[in-house]
Motif scaffolding. Structure first.
Motif, mmCIF file in Angstrom:
data_model
loop_
_atom_site.group_PDB
_atom_site.id
_atom_site.type_symbol
_atom_site.label_atom_id
_atom_site.label_comp_id
_atom_site.label_asym_id
_atom_site.label_seq_id
_atom_site.Cartn_x
_atom_site.Cartn_y
_atom_site.Cartn_z
ATOM 1 N N GLY A 1 34.758 42.647 35.375
ATOM 2 C CA GLY A 1 35.645 43.644 35.934
ATOM 3 C C GLY A 1 36.920 43.020 35.521
ATOM 4 O O GLY A 1 37.341 42.022 34.712
ATOM 5 N N PHE A 2 38.095 44.117 35.669
ATOM 6 C CA PHE A 2 39.338 43.918 35.205
ATOM 7 C C PHE A 2 39.989 42.421 35.756
ATOM 8 O O PHE A 2 40.663 41.716 34.578
ATOM 9 N N ILE A 3 39.673 42.102 36.919
ATOM 10 C CA ILE A 3 40.362 40.693 37.504
ATOM 11 C C ILE A 3 39.754 39.613 36.660
ATOM 12 O O ILE A 3 40.573 38.757 36.242
ATOM 13 N N ASN A 4 38.683 39.744 36.554
ATOM 14 C CA ASN A 4 37.913 38.753 35.798
ATOM 15 C C ASN A 4 38.235 38.240 34.235
ATOM 16 O O ASN A 4 38.511 37.366 33.936
ATOM 17 N N ARG A 5 38.620 39.512 33.687
ATOM 18 C CA ARG A 5 38.745 39.455 32.491
ATOM 19 C C ARG A 5 40.240 39.588 31.767
ATOM 20 O O ARG A 5 40.566 39.001 30.746
ATOM 21 N N TYR A 6 41.141 39.912 32.888
ATOM 22 C CA TYR A 6 42.529 40.038 32.515
ATOM 23 C C TYR A 6 43.606 38.730 33.414
ATOM 24 O O TYR A 6 44.523 38.512 32.934
ATOM 25 N N VAL A 7 43.127 38.840 34.855
ATOM 26 C CA VAL A 7 44.031 38.086 35.658
ATOM 27 C C VAL A 7 43.520 36.525 35.999
ATOM 28 O O VAL A 7 44.007 35.591 35.478
ATOM 29 N N PHE A 8 42.251 36.364 36.622
ATOM 30 C CA PHE A 8 41.637 35.107 36.842
ATOM 31 C C PHE A 8 40.461 34.748 36.361
ATOM 32 O O PHE A 8 39.477 34.990 37.082
ATOM 33 N N PRO A 9 40.355 34.682 35.140
ATOM 34 C CA PRO A 9 39.093 33.875 34.471
ATOM 35 C C PRO A 9 38.617 33.064 35.312
ATOM 36 O O PRO A 9 39.168 32.055 35.749
ATOM 37 N N ASP A 10 37.129 33.238 35.581
ATOM 38 C CA ASP A 10 36.489 32.237 36.526
ATOM 39 C C ASP A 10 36.818 31.948 37.837
ATOM 40 O O ASP A 10 36.277 31.541 38.526
ATOM 41 N N GLY A 11 37.607 32.958 38.171
ATOM 42 C CA GLY A 11 38.038 33.085 39.669
ATOM 43 C C GLY A 11 36.852 33.299 40.812
ATOM 44 O O GLY A 11 35.996 34.212 40.243
ATOM 45 N N GLU A 12 36.513 32.594 41.611
ATOM 46 C CA GLU A 12 35.683 32.857 42.577
ATOM 47 C C GLU A 12 36.275 33.063 43.975
ATOM 48 O O GLU A 12 37.001 32.112 44.420
#
Length: 425
Positions: free
Chosen positions: A314-325
């Motif tokens: 998604g947008f958040i994973n690819r643009y904002v927080f890579p690897d964020g959980e």
């Protein structure tokens, strides 16, 4: 029969939608009476939408400037995004119509165009940077998001340089007042007193460190993986004459060798470390504390503990927080308990984060030209989408923000926690 782009849009979305569509082939579709018009301004924009249907394709086309939303404020696209998050979804045309749509699009529409520079590679390709949440990969993820530039963050965050959820004591409080109130709340929950030692993990630009030293008379050590943050924070401490009692260190929190702290604060770090690493993370924090010491963990959470912690693609994973959980507060509480903490208090500040991200978005809008000059238009567009979308997510309970307070009690059960605490804020 060959369909034009407007007709294809109507087959997929219908005409009872909150937007109109116009396209580079001269066609129109959607709701002709809608206030918002989406302009598919180039063949490349169409390819973005076709090769990545959904939020990722829309984001790519918008960030690159090939999809234009007429009348939108790029620094604050809140109203526009609200249209798509109000029970709106595309529909799959019947098989016979789908074949007609695909033929009309043609093979060339399925060639992926160049991607925005800000987009990180998919999860499976990030393996070349090491296992997820390895030290190297965590450092890369933090660099991607936090090292835009200190000047950009000053424009968006305001004078506090606090990039975490504020706590509003009243509905008319300013962002700066709310950020100070948040730090004060954390200090009081931790029971800070003059002479105590504080460890702030993931300290950002040092807001918590500065507040605790300045107002509570402690000595403090902060640590961040961002070199930009550490440099700014240490200089700020020096300017305020606090560098004799406070330090912000650039590095991985796992490299901290000091121990015997009276308190540990972690404000906005848990989202970056990975759920599988919670046990070692909370054990690290527990081991750093004296008996009777407290830990305050402040992090974004999900409304339940069932959804996958990592949202792929998604947008958040690819643009904002890579690897964020992120996961539910129940998971955080159980992992803290499993490492020995007695949980003393938990609080959801969801509505406060909705207000905080709205204010950041308005700051971005008000300083749009300066932000673009500093970081570029693509980065600034990413931030507009991210902050506006986050506001909506918190408002609608898609995401939450919890503070969880734990204490390291003595082996005989003796605790230092007051019988009835009064945080006083």
């Amino acid at each position: 029969m060959t369909l034009n782009i407007g007709e294809i849009a109507d087959r997929i979305f219908g005409t009872d939608v909150p937007f109109a569509v116009k396209a580079f082939d001269g066609s129109r579709g959607g709701n002709p009476n809608a206030v918002v018009t989406i302009d598919i301004a180039s063949e490349k924009a169409l390819r973005y939408l076709v090769t990545a249907p959904g939020e990722l394709g829309l984001a790519r086309a918008y960030i690159m400037g090939d999809l234009i939303v007429e009348g939108i404020d790029p620094g604050d696209p809140y109203d526009f995004l609200s249209l798509f998050l109000d029970d709106f979804s595309a529909k799959r045309p019947p098989a016979t119509e789908l074949v007609e749509v695909l033929k009309s699009l043609g093979f060339k529409s399925f060639r992926v165009p160049e991607l925005p520079d800000q987009e990180t590679v998919p999860q499976w390709r990030r393996a070349v940077e090491g296992l997820r949440h390895s030290r190297k990969r965590d450092a890369e993820a933090i660099h991607h998001h936090y090292d835009v530039s200190n000047e950009f963050y000053e424009l968006v965050l305001g004078p506090s340089m606090a990039y975490t959820c504020a706590c509003y004591p009243s509905g008319d409080a300013t962002l700066e007042h709310a950020q100070e109130h948040k730090f004060d709340l954390v200090c009081k929950k931790l029971g800070l007193q003059p002479g105590m030692r504080l460890l702030d993990i993931g300290c950002g630009w040092g807001g918590m460190v500065k507040h605790a030293v300045e107002h509570y008379g402690v000595t403090a050590l902060g640590v961040t993986l961002s070199a930009e943050q550490a440099s700014w924070a240490q200089q700020n401490l020096k300017v305020h004459g606090l560098d004799d009692r406070a330090e912000v260190r650039h590095g991985d929190y796992r490299d901290i060798t000091e121990t015997g702290f009276d308190a540990v604060s972690s404000i906005g770090l848990t989202e970056h470390i990975g759920v599988k690493n919670y046990p070692s993370y909370f054990k690290f924090s527990y081991d750093k504390l004296k008996v009777g010491g407290r830990m305050l963990n402040h992090s974004i959470t999900r409304p339940d503990n069932k959804a996958p912690a990592l949202t792929r693609g998604g947008f958040i994973n690819r643009y904002v927080f890579p690897d964020g959980e992120i996961t539910g507060v129940g998971t955080i509480v159980s992992r803290m308990q499993d490492q020995g903490f007695e949980i003393r208090h938990s609080e959801d500040l969801r509505e406060h984060y909705a207000r905080t991200t709205r204010k950041w978005c308005k700051n971005l809008s008000a300083n749009w030209d300066e932000c673009v000059r500093d970081a570029g238009e693509q980065v600034s567009r990413v931030w507009g989408l991210y902050l506006a979308g986050s506001s909506i997510g918190f408002e609608r309970n898609h995401i939450q923000l919890h503070q969880v307070l734990g204490e390291k009690i003595a082996s005989n059960g003796q605790a230092a926690y007051p019988l009835r605490p009064d945080f006083g804020v």
